[in-house]
Structure formats: structure tokens, C-alpha cells
Motif scaffolding. Structure first.
Motif, mmCIF file in Angstrom:
data_model
loop_
_atom_site.group_PDB
_atom_site.id
_atom_site.type_symbol
_atom_site.label_atom_id
_atom_site.label_comp_id
_atom_site.label_asym_id
_atom_site.label_seq_id
_atom_site.Cartn_x
_atom_site.Cartn_y
_atom_site.Cartn_z
ATOM 1 N N ALA A 53 -0.210 -6.824 33.410
ATOM 2 C CA ALA A 53 -1.504 -6.433 33.969
ATOM 3 C C ALA A 53 -1.321 -5.736 35.320
ATOM 4 C CB ALA A 53 -2.394 -7.670 34.117
ATOM 5 N N GLU A 54 -0.446 -6.277 36.143
ATOM 6 C CA GLU A 54 -0.220 -5.668 37.461
ATOM 7 C C GLU A 54 0.356 -4.258 37.339
ATOM 8 O OE1 GLU A 54 2.227 -8.651 39.314
ATOM 9 O OE2 GLU A 54 0.568 -9.233 40.613
ATOM 10 N N GLN A 55 1.297 -4.127 36.432
ATOM 11 C CA GLN A 55 1.926 -2.811 36.271
ATOM 12 C C GLN A 55 0.939 -1.793 35.710
ATOM 13 O OE1 GLN A 55 5.248 -3.968 33.893
ATOM 14 N NE2 GLN A 55 6.448 -4.662 35.642
ATOM 15 N N THR A 56 0.096 -2.233 34.798
ATOM 16 C CA THR A 56 -0.902 -1.327 34.238
ATOM 17 C C THR A 56 -1.913 -0.929 35.307
ATOM 18 O OG1 THR A 56 -0.650 -2.414 32.104
ATOM 19 C CG2 THR A 56 -2.608 -1.052 32.397
ATOM 20 N N ALA A 57 -2.357 -1.905 36.088
ATOM 21 C CA ALA A 57 -3.321 -1.610 37.153
ATOM 22 C C ALA A 57 -2.709 -0.632 38.159
ATOM 23 C CB ALA A 57 -3.745 -2.898 37.848
ATOM 24 N N ALA A 58 -1.443 -0.867 38.498
ATOM 25 C CA ALA A 58 -0.781 0.022 39.463
ATOM 26 C C ALA A 58 -0.692 1.443 38.914
ATOM 27 C CB ALA A 58 0.611 -0.514 39.787
ATOM 28 N N ALA A 59 -0.392 1.573 37.633
ATOM 29 C CA ALA A 59 -0.297 2.911 37.029
ATOM 30 C C ALA A 59 -1.659 3.598 37.023
ATOM 31 C CB ALA A 59 0.249 2.794 35.602
ATOM 32 N N PHE A 60 -2.696 2.837 36.733
ATOM 33 C CA PHE A 60 -4.043 3.409 36.721
ATOM 34 C C PHE A 60 -4.423 3.916 38.117
ATOM 35 C CE2 PHE A 60 -8.646 2.838 37.338
ATOM 36 C CZ PHE A 60 -9.143 3.620 36.296
ATOM 37 N N MET A 61 -4.054 3.135 39.134
ATOM 38 C CA MET A 61 -4.415 3.514 40.500
ATOM 39 C C MET A 61 -3.748 4.825 40.920
ATOM 40 S SD MET A 61 -6.429 1.070 41.434
ATOM 41 C CE MET A 61 -6.641 1.406 43.167
ATOM 42 N N GLU A 62 -2.638 5.136 40.298
ATOM 43 C CA GLU A 62 -1.903 6.342 40.680
ATOM 44 C C GLU A 62 -2.353 7.577 39.910
ATOM 45 O OE1 GLU A 62 0.126 6.477 43.240
ATOM 46 O OE2 GLU A 62 -0.357 4.352 43.529
ATOM 47 N N GLU A 63 -3.196 7.399 38.923
ATOM 48 C CA GLU A 63 -3.586 8.550 38.109
ATOM 49 C C GLU A 63 -4.578 9.429 38.850
ATOM 50 O OE1 GLU A 63 -4.969 7.536 34.258
ATOM 51 O OE2 GLU A 63 -3.203 6.310 33.890
ATOM 52 N N PRO A 64 -4.282 10.702 38.917
ATOM 53 C CA PRO A 64 -5.179 11.595 39.643
ATOM 54 C C PRO A 64 -6.559 11.634 38.993
ATOM 55 C CG PRO A 64 -3.143 12.723 38.967
ATOM 56 C CD PRO A 64 -3.133 11.392 38.333
ATOM 57 N N GLY A 65 -7.580 11.510 39.811
ATOM 58 C CA GLY A 65 -8.947 11.696 39.333
ATOM 59 C C GLY A 65 -9.555 10.520 38.610
ATOM 60 N N ARG A 66 -8.816 9.403 38.468
ATOM 61 C CA ARG A 66 -9.391 8.283 37.722
ATOM 62 C C ARG A 66 -10.211 7.359 38.613
ATOM 63 N NH1 ARG A 66 -7.298 7.015 32.657
ATOM 64 N NH2 ARG A 66 -9.193 5.768 32.472
ATOM 65 N N LEU A 67 -9.894 7.324 39.886
ATOM 66 C CA LEU A 67 -10.575 6.357 40.755
ATOM 67 C C LEU A 67 -11.900 6.916 41.265
ATOM 68 C CD1 LEU A 67 -7.611 5.018 42.923
ATOM 69 C CD2 LEU A 67 -8.711 3.939 40.947
ATOM 70 N N PRO A 68 -12.921 6.084 41.339
ATOM 71 C CA PRO A 68 -14.182 6.544 41.931
ATOM 72 C C PRO A 68 -13.991 6.795 43.429
ATOM 73 C CG PRO A 68 -14.278 4.204 41.443
ATOM 74 C CD PRO A 68 -12.988 4.696 40.872
ATOM 75 N N ALA A 69 -14.832 7.655 43.956
ATOM 76 C CA ALA A 69 -14.687 8.054 45.367
ATOM 77 C C ALA A 69 -14.779 6.856 46.297
ATOM 78 C CB ALA A 69 -15.758 9.089 45.708
ATOM 79 N N CYS A 70 -15.602 5.895 45.955
ATOM 80 C CA CYS A 70 -15.777 4.760 46.867
ATOM 81 C C CYS A 70 -14.506 3.919 46.981
ATOM 82 C CB CYS A 70 -16.956 3.891 46.430
ATOM 83 S SG CYS A 70 -16.753 3.161 44.799
ATOM 84 N N VAL A 71 -13.638 3.978 45.994
ATOM 85 C CA VAL A 71 -12.394 3.204 46.067
ATOM 86 C C VAL A 71 -11.372 3.924 46.941
ATOM 87 C CG1 VAL A 71 -10.464 2.290 44.704
ATOM 88 C CG2 VAL A 71 -12.798 2.053 43.871
ATOM 89 N N THR A 72 -11.419 5.239 46.922
ATOM 90 C CA THR A 72 -10.463 5.987 47.748
ATOM 91 C C THR A 72 -10.970 6.167 49.185
ATOM 92 O OG1 THR A 72 -11.437 8.040 46.973
ATOM 93 C CG2 THR A 72 -9.512 7.246 45.786
ATOM 94 N N ALA A 73 -12.259 5.874 49.410
ATOM 95 C CA ALA A 73 -12.823 6.039 50.756
ATOM 96 C C ALA A 73 -12.305 4.957 51.697
ATOM 97 C CB ALA A 73 -14.343 5.984 50.686
ATOM 98 N N LYS A 74 -12.403 5.242 52.995
ATOM 99 C CA LYS A 74 -11.921 4.277 53.980
ATOM 100 C C LYS A 74 -12.964 3.221 54.312
ATOM 101 C CE LYS A 74 -8.299 7.059 55.904
ATOM 102 N NZ LYS A 74 -7.739 7.749 57.053
#
Lengths: 453, 530
Positions: free
Chosen positions: B91-112
């Protein structure tokens, strides 16, 4: 790297509260977390087969027997055991132990570790090598030891093999899997820790540990709780086990972070699989697997490791110091004593390596080696390999005094038929702090070996 | 219990009515059902719309072959620490891979700045829905959103979001399929629409419901048997994609792990990974072909005079001609007939050097006739291997010597005569007529309560077994075990008898049996468990 005190870490989880509500498994985890009985012994069991030779020339009994009853005497150890010479004063060589359960071919499988009769396979063997393993009828000694020594740790034992044969089983007669693929072994043993431990400052690592802890807490309190409320009876037990395992993971996060010596080995670059195939065993395979077992012992991931280092089919061509283009099976049939001695020496060097590494890790007033026992047996290979042998002269090698429990540095021989290998197992279990007074088939067991302590 | 007696019992029990809402049979108890490693892998892929590749397959951690008849038992309660360890790491490895995928994360997650509830809710809702295979309750969604926000305050949005994904994939609602209904209070109750979709999907696809099935559930189209049938027919329309169904046949015939077999390199130098893979693929390709284009009957699977083979298998089967790729061919009529004479089956039921008639016969007796063969005596010696010492006799003769004891023979008579016809096939399934200098006698027999049925060879045996009512009834029992993830219990006799009658009535059509199964009250209803 010392990250966070284990006791503090566990207390931080609040495991001390509400333990009455936990399942028995989870309770054992909590007991461990409170620091009860954390000084359990460790056991390294090395189990070979096809080892006696075919009985024409120099069988195992001769290869392992010293020239002097005092093992510390100059030249006492036979060539097969030379790599263990630095440990001579901590060794016991026992022989003329019997095990009547040798019905199989090549290796006796379960029988040598369970000292019980077996039943023939009812289905094709799990891995269709030439070994047709009979089915077990009782728990094997490594599993029995692991249940006590590794209680509350992630792995009851870490078993490594160089072929697909099955040798261990639990009390329910379920086969215990052996790791035989180096990459998969790494992922299975360290996969959950590796991302957390491999990068960043100690503070980063602490933060990751806290975050993971809170994630586990949410799964248990929220997600598990919600589903449990809708279930009854046996279905709830499925969730209980998930909870127990997650609780134990929480514990192990602290365990791994606790000691300066607990550094993960490098991940193997390739997933060499020692499955049922032909070819040469790569030189790096067994050292890498042993490194993983060692790290698991040092990090507290288990207190029992089992190594079955002699493959049925793979050759020793690429193994330094052995360089023999045959597998042990054929070598044994050929009574090639010179090659068998080299294979023995290689296995002995692996045992010496493990004990040497544990000796460098402080524990209490001594080192980890003080509370570690290494045991080396070879089950001989059944009637197929030693048709003229009655299996009443099995030798067993013990290395480690268990803090003076054993009077070591000696060769001890009994009369034929006087004692069974199960008697030795009980003596070993007792030295490990396990309350065992019998083992295996009761008609064979005669009592713990006298005169060892 | 002997085979014929077993079925007599089942048929008698069929008269006993049950109390299920829509039929005579009692539905099974409510339960949760742990995903198998393969189902877990496919379910993870589905959560992330198959865009996030698996970092590693949990299925690879399974032993290549184990002794269970089917490996999806629902009652397997063991979630040992080592397995959960793997789940969390995965699960951790899958989550980490998802976080690295360009364009998959919503803007609020990448915001500061701290991610808003609304944004997290929008981002997490579809992920949870795919993970739980149903829309999350408001409490579940709120719990995940608040978890992410609380952790974000300490660890930042990205790390908190990754941890939330790990939690999602560690949640019991992801790890278990539920068959517990929608808070019903009655003694028997219907699975809710999403549970029905999962039941159908994991059975036939060995994975989570696809988009169309989820939409059908949401639209109420799975609320009656007709709607279920439409979806089942759709999934069965492409048998090659019905991984669950193909897995059943692989496990039913134990031909799914030929690649893990070891064969003696000197005797069988042609047996390599590529040939082993072809052997496995022949079974699934052949099954898919029979289901799609070959009439879909069990009889055809067990006795067809054709198969779909690769050039390597053509060489093994000594089929003349030039082949490119996989081709449907008629096989030599005196040598091959259906699954029993396919290389994967013969190689799996053999040792590294020789085909083992006892293993082969026992497997056929137990697996295809549901016969119960008692265990042998303790510590019996293994069957002697062929060797220069045994060159004066055939395996049949050695086997007769080996079992030359009344106690042995009383059981071996139910196995050996079914394995001996397959003596004409070696440990990798090549046809042969001689063992050394001796001609192999391929005759055999099926012993039951009455007069034995005699076969002149394996082809005649396959054709004979293929039309036996006992074979069809046993097939129904096996498919039932796989579908429900457990061995039949006493309460299931009614449903088994109904299905067996239906299967007989259809002339052994497998797709009709499957539709009959998935539209029955036993599949769609549950009763409160103990």
C-alpha cells in the motif's frame, strides 16, 4: 542510528490501556510491548540433507566426528568443521542419536524436524522435484521454538531454502514456507520498513514513524470498528486477526528503530530464485540470504532462523572454496568425500559468519552471541541414500553455550539406540528457555540428553 | 463415501425445502471474504484507474502451487503478521507511486496551504468508491477527509495525502469483500446491489466490478435476476477476459503452475520455460475457445478431438504441418481427447522423470469424480522409479507388485485403472507406445458399486468420463466450491441438487450453469450467521 527509545515508542501508542479487550494474539503483543520477557534466546538451525554419502566410503558420521573428545585440543576438529575452529570451546558434537522415521527419498523432509512418522503424499508434491515429501504428522521443532521465542515479533521464524522442498510445519500440519528468492525475501522481511528507514534525518524518520502509527490507529479504531459492528461470531475473528497483526506491526516499528546496530542490508539487485531448476547456485545467493536472516535477528524481527543450504539440483561450481560441478545429491551418491568436505566447510563458514556478526552486537553484559544457539543437523537422505544405515548414528552439532547452560568444548557419544534425536531437541529447547519436556513420537523419545549441562 | 452414494445423498436432500426469500433452498450465511493476492492486485489497479502501475504483485508472493483445491477460500481467517506486513508495504509503495504521477494530484494537495475539506472530499470520494466497491457513507468520507487534514497540519499536504491512500488500501472495507447486506434485520436478506456486483465480478473476472457493472448497480439494474443475467452474459461473452472463470479451470485441473515444475533435464531437454508457458496457455486458450465457439459443454472440454496449440506444442504432439502462432488443430484421434491428454495436465500429474499412474488416477478420481480415496498406510515405500534395474518390467507390472496386498488393492483399484491409460504419456505429455522394450498396455477401468466400466485407452476413458452423470455432478460441486469459496455444507445440498438437475437438463452447458448459479437466491441472498 538510534531513533527513538523502544519503550517510549510503545508507550506512545497507548498499548497499555484497555488490553482486556484485546484478542490473545494482540495481548501477547502488548506483553512484549511492556518489556516482559524481552531477553529471549535466539536459535539458528541449519538443516541439510543428502549428506551422509552413500555409505561406501566416509559417511557423515566420520566427517563430523572429531579426533579428540576435547574439541579445544589441537587438531581435534575434522576438516569439515575447520571454519568453526574459533568456536571450538563453545561447541558440542553429539552423535549416535537415532531417528527411525526415514521413509522418504533424498531428504526425510518433515520427519527429521518433527521426529514423527509421516504419511505419503496424497497429491503431487508441491514442487515437483524428485523429492516426494511425505506429509507431516506433527509440529516441527523449529516452529515449536519460534512460537515461544518469537512471540510478538513479525516472523515466527525466517526459513531459507535452496530448493522447493518443504521441511517445516505447524501444529495443524500446515506447511511453513521457506524463502528461496533473494529479492522476494528482502521485500518480505524489510519491505514495510525500507521506505521509512532508508532516507532522511533522524527527525524525518521519527516523523514518518509517528505518521504511520497514527495511520494504523485510524484503521483499527475507525475502519475496523465500523465493519466489526456489522458482523457476528466467526466473521469478527477475521478482523481480530487483522487487528492483531497491525498492532504487532506498530510494535515492530519501535523495535527496528531501537538499536544502533540495526541497519538494513542492501536490497539484492536480482531476484535469483533457488526454485526447482538446474544450474549453478550463484556465489552471492546464500551470503545475501544469511545477511537478511542476521539482520532480522539483530533487529528483533524474529528470534529463530532456519537455513537449508544444500540444494538438490543446483551445483556448487560457482561457490568459492567448493568449485564442484555437481549437486550435493550426486556428490553424495558418488561418495565424493573430498567434495562433501568442501560443502561442509562452506556451510560451517556460514554458521561461523552468523555467530561472528552476533558477537559484535552488545546485549546486556555481553553480546547477542551469548544468548544464541546454532544447531547443525543433516538428516542423511533416507533409505535412498543410505540403504545400509539404520539411522541410529545421527550426529548433531551445537555451537553456543547459552550463557553457560551447556558444558561445551566436548564430543559426546551415546550407545546406539540409547538416545533419539528428539531427546537432543528437548535439550536444545530447554537451553533456549522453552518449557518442553517431550517432543516427537512418544515411543521414540527417551528424555533430555543427560550430561550436557 | 463412494461416488454414487454421495450423489444419491445429495439428490435425496434436494427434496428438503429451505426458507430463502425467492426459492426453496436456504441461502448461505453472511460473511466477509478476504481478497486473494491476485484479486488484491487487480483491485489496487482499479482504485487508481489502472493508471498507477503496481510496484510489485502480491500474487508473486504466493507459493506457485499448493495443496488446496481452490485458493480463494472465504473462511481463511488467517491474516498473519507477515502477510499484513506485505499488504502495508504494498500500500505504501502504491501510494508513493501515485503521488509521483504527473497531473494526478488535486491542486489542494500540492498547495502549501492546508487543503480544504471540499477539495479533499472531491479528490477522495472516487478513490474510496473504487476501493470499497461502493459509494462511501458520509461518515466514512468524513473520517478520511478529517484524517488527511489533521495529518496535513503536522506533516504537510503531500505526506498526509499519501498516508490517507495507504490507510485506504489497508482498510478492511478494501481488503475484504462484504456479503452482509444493507443493515437488514430479517433472518434472510438480499445482498445490496454493490455486493451483488462484486460477487459477480470477483467470480467471473477475479477482480473488482468494472465501470459498467458499477453503473448497473447504481442504476438498480442488479435488483432482479434478469438484470444480473444481462451482466453475467456480458462478462461471459469474452471468456478469454474472464480471469476468474479461467482461474477456476486452471485450479480445477491443477494446470496453472506448469512453469514451476521441474523435469529431468537429461530426459526432457525440450522442457523449458517457454514450453511450460505454452502448456499452461493451451488450457486457458482451449477452455476459452470451447466456451465461446465450441458449444460450451463440459463433454467437449473433456473429450474434444481438437485443441488450440502453439508451434512448440505442435512439435510436442507431433502434429505435422507448419504453424505460426496459436492455431486450432485436430489432434491424432487415437492419442488425444480433451483436457486429460493435454500436456499441462499430464506434466502436472507426474514427477520429474516419469508420469505417475497413481497420482494421475487419484487426481481424476478425486477431482473429476469427487471420489474419496482413503489415505495410504503409514510410511509406505515410494513407487520404484524407472531405472536400468526396472527395465525388465513395465510400470503397470511394477505397480501391481507394489500394491500386491489386499489392503492396498482395495483402494488402488479406484485410482490405478484411471491412471494407467495415461501411461502412454510421459512426464511432459509426449505420446509413447513403449516403455523401454515393452509395449505399454493403456487399458483401464472405472470401478464403482456395480460392474466396472472398461476402457481400451486414454481416449476412450476421456470420452467415457465426459458423459458420465457423476462427472457432471462433480463439476457442479467444484464450480460451486470455487464460486462460494468453500466446500459445500449440508445446507447446500438443496442448491447443489437443483444446479445438477439444471446442468443435466442443459446437456452440460457451462455458461448456462453459471447463469443459473449467479441468478439463484443462494447467490443473491444471505442469512444471519451464527
Amino acid at each position: 542510528m538510534r531513533l527513538i527509545g523502544r519503550r517510549n515508542f510503545i508507550q506512545g501508542f497507548g498499548l497499555g490501556a484497555g488490553t482486556g479487550l484485546l484478542t490473545p494474539f494482540a495481548r501477547s503483543v502488548v506483553a512484549e510491548a511492556r518489556g516482559l520477557d524481552t531477553q529471549k534466546a535466539r536459535w539458528i538451525l541449519v538443516h541439510c540433507y543428502n549428506g551422509f554419502g552413500h555409505g561406501e566410503k566416509i559417511p557423515l558420521v566420520e566427517r563430523w566426528v572429531p579426533s579428540n573428545r576435547d574439541l579445544t585440543a589441537r587438531g581435534a576438529l575434522p576438516p569439515s568443521l575447520e571454519p568453526l575452529a574459533p568456536w571450538a570451546s563453545k561447541m558440542l558434537i553429539l552423535d549416535y542419536l537415532s531417528n527411525p522415521f526415514n521413509p522418504g527419498q533424498h531428504g526425510t523432509g518433515w520427519a527429521s524436524l518433527s521426529v514423527r512418522g509421516t504419511r505419503p503424499p496424497v497429491k503431487p508434491p508441491v514442487q515437483q522435484t524428485e523429492i516426494v515429501y511425505p506429509r507431516p504428522t506433527g509440529i516441527t521443532v523449529d516452529v515449536l521454538a519460534g512460537e515461544t521465542l518469537s512471540a510478538g515479533r513479525p516472523f515466527r521464524s525466517i526459513n531459507v531454502a535452496t530448493d522447493g522442498g518443504a521441511k517445516s510445519c505447524d501444529a495443524s500440519k500446515n506447511s511453513v514456507s521457506y524463502l528461496r528468492n533473494s529479492l522476494q525475501a528482502y521485500q518480505q522481511i524489510f519491505g514495510s520498513f525500507e521506505p521509512m528507514m532508508s532516507a532522511g534525518t533522524p527527525n524525518d524518520i521519527k516523523a514518518r514513524l509517528r505518521l504511520k502509527r497514527s495511520m494504523f490507529d485510524s484503521v483499527i479504531k475507525d475502519d475496523l470498528g465500523r465493519m466489526r459492528a456489522r458482523l457476528a461470531g466467526r466473521e469478527k475473528e477475521k478482523l481480530d486477526q487483522l487487528e492483531g497483526s497491525i498492532r504487532a506491526l506498530e510494535l515492530q516499528l519501535g523495535t527496528l528503530a531501537d538499536g544502533p546496530a540495526c541497519t538494513l542490508p542492501g536490497q539484492p539487485t536480482s531476484g535469483y530464485d533457488a526454485g526447482p531448476a538446474n544450474g549453478a547456485m550463484p556465489a552471492e545467493f546464500l551470503p545475501a540470504m544469511v545477511d537478511m536472516q542476521l539482520t532480522a535477528l539483530i533487529c528483533g524481527l524474529t528470534n529463530v532462523v532456519v537455513l537449508s543450504p544444500t540444494p538438490l539440483r543446483r551445483t556448487w561450481k560457482d561457490i568459492p572454496g567448493v568449485n564442484h560441478d555437481q549437486d550435493k545429491h550426486n556428490t553424495s551418491h558418488a561418495d565424493d568425500t573430498g567434495a562433501l568436505v568442501k560443502i561442509d566447510q562452506y556451510v560451517a563458514s556460514l554458521i561461523a559468519k552468523m555467530l561472528g556478526a552476533l558477537q559484535k552486537v552488545p546485549e546486556g553484559n555481553g553480546t547477542m552471541a551469548d544468548r544464541t544457539l546454532a544447531t547443525w543437523i543433516d538428516d542423511g537422505g533416507g533409505r535412498h541414500h543410505v540403504p545400509r544405515m539404520n539411522h541410529d548414528n545421527h550426529p548433531v552439532i551445537l555451537v553456543g553455550s547459552m550463557n553457560g547452560h551447556f558444558k561445551t568444548g566436548r564430543h559426546v557419544r551415546w550407545q546406539r539406540g540409547e538416545h533419539a534425536i528428539s531427546d537432543a531437541y528437548v535439550s536444545i529447547l530447554q537451553s533456549l528457555g522453552i518449557a518442553a519436556d517431550t517432543f516427537g513420537d512418544p515411543s521414540v523419545f527417551k528424555g533430555p540428553l543427560p550430561g550436557l549441562t | 463415501m463412494h461416488l454414487l452414494g454421495l450423489f444419491a445423498t445429495i439428490l435425496c436432500s434436494a427434496e428438503i425445502g429451505g426458507a430463502s426469500p425467492a426459492g426453496a433452498c436456504t441461502p448461505p450465511p453472511a460473511r466477509i471474504w478476504k481478497l486473494t493476492p491476485g484479486q488484491y492486485d487487480r483491485s489496487v489497479l482499479a482504485v487508481f484507474d489502472k493508471a498507477t502501475p503496481l510496484q510489485r504483485r502480491l500474487e508473486d508472493l504466493l507459493p506457485a502451487l499448493d495443496e488446496r483445491k481452490f485458493r480463494n477460500e472465504a473462511d481463511h481467517r488467517d491474516l498473519p503478521l507477515a502477510y499484513v506486513w506485505q499488504l502495508v508495504a504494498h500500500a505504501e509503495q502504491t501510494a508513493a507511486a501515485f503521488m509521483e504521477e504527473p497531473g494526478r494530484l488535486p491542486a489542494c494537495v500540492t498547495a502549501k496551504t492546508l487543503a480544504s475539506r471540499a477539495c479533499l472530499s472531491t479528490a477522495l470520494q472516487p478513490l474510496i468508491e473504487r476501493a470499497y466497491r461502493r459509494p462511501p457513507t458520509s461518515a466514512e468520507l468524513r473520517s478520511m477527509v478529517e484524517y488527511a487534514r489533521r495529518r496535513a497540519r503536522i506533516h504537510g499536504n503531500r505526506r498526509a495525502f499519501a498516508s490517507t491512500l495507504t490507510r485506504l488500501l489497508t482498510s478492511p472495507s478494501f481488503l475484504f469483500r462484504s456479503e452482509i447486506g444493507a443493515a437488514a434485520r430479517s433472518e434472510t436478506f438480499a445482498l445490496d446491489a454493490y455486493e451483488r456486483a462484486s460477487a459477480l465480478s470477483y467470480f467471473l473476472l477475479d477482480g473488482p466490478p468494472d465501470e459498467e457493472l458499477r453503473a448497473a448497480a447504481a442504476a438498480g439494474q442488479l435488483d432482479d435476476a434478469a438484470g444480473i443475467e444481462v451482466q453475467a452474459q456480458r462478462l461471459l461473452d469474452d471468456p478469454a477476459a474472464a480471469l476468474g472463470l479461467l482461474r477456476f479451470f486452471g485450479e480445477y485441473t491443477q494446470t496453472y503452475a506448469v512453469s514451476s515444475l521441474s523435469k529431468d533435464g537429461k530426459l526432457f531437454p525440450m522442457f523449458d520455460a517457454a514450453l511450460a508457458a505454452d502448456m499452461e496457455k493451451e488450457v486457458t486458450t482451449f477452455v476459452a475457445h470451447v466456451l465461446k465457439e465450441g458449444g460450451g459443454r463440459l463433454e467437449t472440454l473433456l473429450s474434444a478431438d481438437y485443441s488450440v496449440i502453439s508451434p512448440r506444442l505442435a512439435a510436442l504432439y507431433e502434429v505435422p504441418g507448419q504453424f505460426e502462432g496459436w492455431t486450432k488443430v485436430t489432434l491424432p484421434a487415437d492419442q488425444r481427447a480433451g483436457l486429460f491428454t493435454q500436456a499441462a495436465f499430464l506434466a502436472a500429474q507426474a514427477l520429474s522423470k516419469f508420469g505417475h499412474p497413481v497420482l494421475r488416477g487419484k487426481f481424476i478420481r478425486e477431482r473429476f469424480l469427487c471420489g474419496d480415496v482413503p489415505l495410504p498406510k503409514m510410511d509406505v515405500e515410494p513407487l520404484p522409479e524407472p531405472s536400468p534395474k526396472t527395465a525388465t518390467s513395465t510400470m503397470r507390472e511394477r505397480l501391481e507388485d507394489h500394491t500386491n496386498d489386499v489392503g492396498c488393492r482395495s483402494c488402488h483399484m479406484f485410482m490405478d485403472p484411471l491412471g494407467l491409460p495415461l501411461e502412454r504419456y510421459d512426464a511432459i505429455g509426449r505420446y509413447r507406445t513403449h516403455e523401454g522394450k515393452h509395449i505399454i498396455d493403456p487399458s483401464g477401468a472405472l470401478h464403482g458399486d456395480g460392474e466396472p466400466v472398461l476402457f481400451k485407452d486414454a481416449v476412450e476413458m476421456a470420452r467415457g468420463l465426459a458423459v458420465l452423470p457423476e462427472t457432471r455432478a462433480c463439476f457442479v460441486t467444484s464450480l460451486f466450491s470455487y464460486t462460494y469459496g468453500r466446500a459445500p455444507a449440508a445446507d447446500d445440498a438443496c442448491e447443489l441438487a437443483r444446479l445438477t438437475r439444471s446442468f443435466e437438463g442443459s446437456g452440460g452447458k457451462i455458461s448456462e450453469l453459471i447463469v443459473e448459479m449467479v441468478t439463484s437466491p443462494s447467490f443473491l441472498y444471505r442469512r444471519r450467521g451464527p
